[in-house]
Design an enzyme around this catalytic site. Sequence first.
Site, PDB file in Angstrom:
ATOM      1  N   LYS A 131      70.680 -43.294   3.952  1.00 53.97           N
ATOM      2  CA  LYS A 131      71.806 -42.457   3.535  1.00 53.97           C
ATOM      3  C   LYS A 131      72.575 -42.037   4.783  1.00 53.97           C
ATOM      4  CE  LYS A 131      73.405 -40.844  -0.446  1.00 53.97           C
ATOM      5  NZ  LYS A 131      73.463 -41.603  -1.722  1.00 53.97           N
ATOM      6  N   ASP A 171      79.787 -42.460  -1.935  1.00 53.30           N
ATOM      7  CA  ASP A 171      79.027 -41.318  -2.451  1.00 53.30           C
ATOM      8  C   ASP A 171      80.054 -40.215  -2.654  1.00 53.30           C
ATOM      9  OD1 ASP A 171      76.967 -38.749  -1.810  1.00 53.30           O
ATOM     10  OD2 ASP A 171      76.051 -40.424  -2.888  1.00 53.30           O
TER      11      ASP A 171
END
Length: 450
Positions: A131, A171
Amino acid sequence: MDYTLSNPALNAIMQKVIAKNPSEPEFYQAVMEFLTSIEPALASHPELIEEKILERIVEPERQIMFRVAWVDDKGEIQVNRGFRVQFNSAIGPYKGGIRLHPSVNLGILKFLGFEQIFKNSLTGLPMGGGKGGSDFDPKGKSDNEVMSFCQSFMRELYRHIGADRDVPAGDIGTGAREVGYMFGQYKKITNEFTGVLTGKGLSFGGSLARTEATGYGLCYFVDCLLKKLGDSFEGKTVVISGAGNVAIYATEKAQQLGAKVVALCDSTGYIYDADGIKLDVVKEIKEVKRQRISEYVKAVPTAKYEDGRKGIWTIPCDIALPCATQNEIDIDDAKALVANGVKIVGEGANMPTTIEATNYFMSNGVLFCPGKAANAGGVATSGLEMSQNSERLSWTFEEVDAKLKQIMTNIFNNCDKTAKDLGMENNFVAGANIAGLLKVADAMRAQGCI
C-alpha cells in the site's frame, strides 16, 4: 483499547508489534483482529508459531518514505510526505493502492498493506500485499496542481515499482486522473510502456469494469451468502455509507439484484430516500459535478438530508454495507443496527467496523462479511488488468464482470469451507483470515527464511 491476547504466543507477537511500531493504532487493530481470529488454526498448523511465520508476516518487507515537493498555481512550493509499504511478496509482486488524503500516515498504510496480503491471497491471483500514498489532499486542487504533485510523487516512487515488482493502483483520492498523471511520468522516466499501474484509462491499458468492481464484487459476495441461506437481495432494504465508486456501484448492483437502497452519505452528511435512491441523480452529483451529497434533495424533494454521517446507521435495514472509510461503525452504531433488525453487514471499505462492533454483530446473530473478503473485487479486477496488459489485449465488460463474479464466488466458498472445517460455520472473519493466511504461509515456507 486493550491489545492483550489470551494465547501467550499470539500475545507475545502482538506486544512486539506495539513496541516496534509506536503510535500506529490502526495497524494494531488490524493485527489484533487477525491474530485473534486465526487462533483456531494453530493446533493443526503449529508451524505458524514454530517457524515464526506469524512473526514474519506482521513485519513489512520494506517501508519507503520520501519527500514530495511540488509547485502550486501561485508559484509557491508545497511539501508533502510520500510512502510505499511493501508488506509481503510471497505469492506475487506487491499489489495495493495509493491513497491521497490528509489523514495518511505510515500506520494507516501499514494497516492497509497488512490487510492487502490476505485480500490478495483470497482472490487466487498471484499478488502480494502492499500500500502507498501521501498526506496530499487533491480536493480543491486544480488539474495542474494535481499533475504537479503526481509527477513529483512518481519521480521518487518509480525506482521502487515495476510490472513484476510492485504494481500500485487507485484508492481514496486517487482516481483515473491521478493514475494517468503518475503513469505518464513513469513512462517518461523509464522509457517503458508496461502495466506498472492499474486503474488506468481505457485508452492506455485500463480494464473495463474496474470502476464498478469493488461495489459489484461486494454485492456478489453478499449474494452468495444470501443464496446459502435460501434467500436473495429481492425486496431487501439496504443502507450504504459513502458516495464514491464503491458505494455508487454497490448501490447499482444491489438495485439490479432487486434490493431497495435507501441511504448514502459523504463526509458532510447523509441522504435518506424511502422510495429508493435515484442512482442517476447521485452519479450526476458525485461523478460529473463533484458536489456534496446534500445536493440530492434539490433534485429529489421527497428525500431527506441530515448533517453528519453517523446517523445513517440508525436507519432500519436488512443489509448494511459500510463503504466509506475505516472505523466508521463503532459499538453504538452496531447496537443501533441490531436494534433495527439488520441481518447482514458487508464491508465495502477497509476495516470500517471496530473490533468491538464486529464482535457485537457476531454475538447477536448478524452475519458479518469482512472487507478482506467482501471488498476484494477491486484488487481482483486490478489483477485482471495486469493480465490483460501482459497479454497485450483487452477483454469486454461482460468478460471481466463474469471473471469477477466467479472470483467472488470462489472467495465466498473458500471462506465458508474454511470456517466450517474449523467448526466455526458462518464465522467469515476467521474463514477469510485463515484461508488467506495459509496460502501465503505455504509460499513463505517453500521459499525459506527470507
